[in-house]
Design a protein around this motif. Structure first.
Motif, mmCIF file in Angstrom:
data_model
loop_
_atom_site.group_PDB
_atom_site.id
_atom_site.type_symbol
_atom_site.label_atom_id
_atom_site.label_comp_id
_atom_site.label_asym_id
_atom_site.label_seq_id
_atom_site.Cartn_x
_atom_site.Cartn_y
_atom_site.Cartn_z
ATOM 1 N N LEU A 26 35.926 45.789 31.814
ATOM 2 C CA LEU A 26 34.665 46.057 31.104
ATOM 3 C C LEU A 26 34.345 44.947 30.107
ATOM 4 C CD1 LEU A 26 34.841 49.903 30.453
ATOM 5 C CD2 LEU A 26 33.315 48.675 31.992
ATOM 6 N N LEU A 27 35.327 44.515 29.367
ATOM 7 C CA LEU A 27 35.123 43.452 28.386
ATOM 8 C C LEU A 27 34.708 42.155 29.079
ATOM 9 C CD1 LEU A 27 35.299 42.693 25.381
ATOM 10 C CD2 LEU A 27 37.657 41.994 25.814
ATOM 11 N N GLY A 28 35.368 41.844 30.197
ATOM 12 C CA GLY A 28 34.991 40.647 30.962
ATOM 13 C C GLY A 28 33.566 40.750 31.494
ATOM 14 N N GLY A 29 33.176 41.935 31.961
ATOM 15 C CA GLY A 29 31.807 42.136 32.463
ATOM 16 C C GLY A 29 30.774 41.960 31.368
ATOM 17 N N VAL A 30 31.032 42.531 30.189
ATOM 18 C CA VAL A 30 30.088 42.411 29.065
ATOM 19 C C VAL A 30 29.971 40.950 28.631
ATOM 20 C CG1 VAL A 30 29.749 42.999 26.635
ATOM 21 C CG2 VAL A 30 30.349 44.782 28.265
ATOM 22 N N ILE A 31 31.102 40.279 28.515
ATOM 23 C CA ILE A 31 31.066 38.863 28.112
ATOM 24 C C ILE A 31 30.345 38.030 29.183
ATOM 25 C CG2 ILE A 31 32.508 36.827 27.731
ATOM 26 C CD1 ILE A 31 34.494 38.655 26.305
ATOM 27 N N GLY A 32 30.602 38.323 30.452
ATOM 28 C CA GLY A 32 29.911 37.622 31.544
ATOM 29 C C GLY A 32 28.411 37.837 31.484
ATOM 30 N N LEU A 33 27.977 39.093 31.230
ATOM 31 C CA LEU A 33 26.551 39.381 31.110
ATOM 32 C C LEU A 33 25.927 38.656 29.922
ATOM 33 C CD1 LEU A 33 26.332 43.166 31.999
ATOM 34 C CD2 LEU A 33 25.374 41.245 33.261
ATOM 35 N N LEU A 34 26.637 38.626 28.809
ATOM 36 C CA LEU A 34 26.110 37.917 27.638
ATOM 37 C C LEU A 34 25.969 36.422 27.919
ATOM 38 C CD1 LEU A 34 27.973 39.674 24.687
ATOM 39 C CD2 LEU A 34 25.549 39.783 25.226
ATOM 40 N N LEU A 35 26.977 35.845 28.551
ATOM 41 C CA LEU A 35 26.892 34.417 28.876
ATOM 42 C C LEU A 35 25.770 34.146 29.866
ATOM 43 C CD1 LEU A 35 30.684 33.490 29.144
ATOM 44 C CD2 LEU A 35 29.084 32.879 27.317
ATOM 45 N N PHE A 36 25.612 35.022 30.863
ATOM 46 C CA PHE A 36 24.538 34.854 31.835
ATOM 47 C C PHE A 36 23.174 34.968 31.161
ATOM 48 C CE2 PHE A 36 21.629 36.769 34.963
ATOM 49 C CZ PHE A 36 21.599 35.743 35.889
ATOM 50 N N ASN A 37 23.017 35.959 30.283
ATOM 51 C CA ASN A 37 21.749 36.154 29.570
ATOM 52 C C ASN A 37 21.444 34.946 28.690
ATOM 53 O OD1 ASN A 37 19.450 37.339 28.630
ATOM 54 N ND2 ASN A 37 20.473 38.698 27.192
ATOM 55 N N ARG A 54 54.434 61.157 35.202
ATOM 56 C CA ARG A 54 53.074 60.653 35.095
ATOM 57 C C ARG A 54 53.120 59.144 35.162
ATOM 58 N NH1 ARG A 54 49.982 64.015 30.418
ATOM 59 N NH2 ARG A 54 49.892 65.960 31.546
ATOM 60 N N ALA A 55 52.109 58.625 35.833
ATOM 61 C CA ALA A 55 52.015 57.167 35.867
ATOM 62 C C ALA A 55 51.671 56.704 34.464
ATOM 63 C CB ALA A 55 50.949 56.741 36.848
ATOM 64 N N ALA A 56 52.152 55.580 34.125
ATOM 65 C CA ALA A 56 51.905 55.067 32.783
ATOM 66 C C ALA A 56 50.402 54.820 32.618
ATOM 67 C CB ALA A 56 52.699 53.785 32.567
ATOM 68 N N ARG A 57 49.809 55.441 31.634
ATOM 69 C CA ARG A 57 48.377 55.340 31.411
ATOM 70 C C ARG A 57 48.000 54.027 30.753
ATOM 71 N NH1 ARG A 57 45.887 60.825 29.028
ATOM 72 N NH2 ARG A 57 44.559 61.094 30.851
ATOM 73 N N MET A 58 48.836 53.515 29.965
ATOM 74 C CA MET A 58 48.503 52.338 29.178
ATOM 75 C C MET A 58 48.128 51.140 30.040
ATOM 76 S SD MET A 58 48.006 51.884 26.188
ATOM 77 C CE MET A 58 47.937 50.825 24.809
ATOM 78 N N PRO A 59 48.820 50.783 31.063
ATOM 79 C CA PRO A 59 48.400 49.634 31.877
ATOM 80 C C PRO A 59 47.034 49.855 32.538
ATOM 81 C CG PRO A 59 50.687 50.155 32.339
ATOM 82 C CD PRO A 59 50.151 51.245 31.460
ATOM 83 N N PHE A 60 46.759 51.062 33.004
ATOM 84 C CA PHE A 60 45.478 51.344 33.630
ATOM 85 C C PHE A 60 44.337 51.231 32.630
ATOM 86 C CE2 PHE A 60 42.173 54.386 34.922
ATOM 87 C CZ PHE A 60 41.805 53.802 36.122
ATOM 88 N N VAL A 61 44.527 51.802 31.453
ATOM 89 C CA VAL A 61 43.506 51.727 30.405
ATOM 90 C C VAL A 61 43.276 50.274 30.014
ATOM 91 C CG1 VAL A 61 43.006 52.322 27.999
ATOM 92 C CG2 VAL A 61 43.902 54.058 29.543
ATOM 93 N N MET A 62 44.320 49.504 29.914
ATOM 94 C CA MET A 62 44.176 48.086 29.563
ATOM 95 C C MET A 62 43.416 47.340 30.664
ATOM 96 S SD MET A 62 45.392 47.447 26.611
ATOM 97 C CE MET A 62 45.653 45.697 26.614
#
Length: 192
Positions: free
Chosen positions: A52-63, A38-46
């Motif tokens: 997602l975290l970058g997108g949320v922070i970007g949206l908050l800064l834009f707002n 199995r491919a290592a799941r941890m790097p993909f999840v990270m």
């Protein structure tokens, strides 16, 4: 052996060697089963979490920046409205100051009088047309017009009522009963 003999034997050998190799390859052999790794799941999840975290922070800064821009625009609109009202007020004050009636009154209060006889200067030859007469206080004009006369109906002739003096006072200084009747208009004097 000469070189031509070698050349003729070499393709045969090579051809035979190919055939043997092809036969060996064609034989079926059992391949051991490989474990699926199995491919290592941890790097993909990270990676997904960071995106997602970058997108949320970007949206908050834009707002936040949009709200700040909105507040700044509102403040600038209020300032523009205030300045527009101030400009209108100053324009009205300027119109009052430019009023010819006010200017004439101010000029008279300073002792200025209009010229009695205007003179003109012809620009073509510089000749003065008209007679120069100095202005005097007698030349002063009425700045404020006279109030209009009231119609005769609003100023009727006064009605004069003559009141006879009362001679029948009592010795104690009190007036008699007929004085009270005169006050009511039913005494002897009222009948005369």
């Amino acid at each position: 052996m000469n070189s031509s003999a070698l050349r003729s034997r070499t393709p045969v050998r090579i051809g035979r060697g190919l055939a043997e190799a092809a036969v060996e390859r064609a034989r079926l052999t059992v391949v051991p089963r490989r474990r699926r790794t199995r491919a290592a799941r941890m790097p993909f999840v990270m990676l997904v979490s960071l995106v997602l975290l970058g997108g949320v922070i970007g949206l908050l800064l834009f707002n936040t920046s949009m709200q700040q821009a909105s507040f700044a625009a509102t403040a600038l609109e209020e300032q523009a409205n205030t300045l527009t009202a101030r400009e209108q007020t100053l324009q009205m004050e300027l119109e009052v100051l430019r009023n010819p009636q006010r200017v004439a009154e101010h000029a008279q209060s300073l002792g200025m009088v209009p010229a009695a006889n205007p003179v003109f200067l012809r620009l073509s030859d510089g000749k003065v047309l008209g007679e120069r007469v100095p202005a005097t206080p007698a030349n002063q004009l009425r700045v404020r017009p006279l109030p209009p006369a009231k119609p005769a109906i609003l100023t009727p002739a006064p009605i004069v009522h003559k009141v006879l003096a009362d001679t029948g006072r009592a010795s104690d200084g009190k007036s008699g009963s007929h004085d009270r009747n005169d006050a009511n208009g039913s005494g002897e004097h009222a009948r005369r």
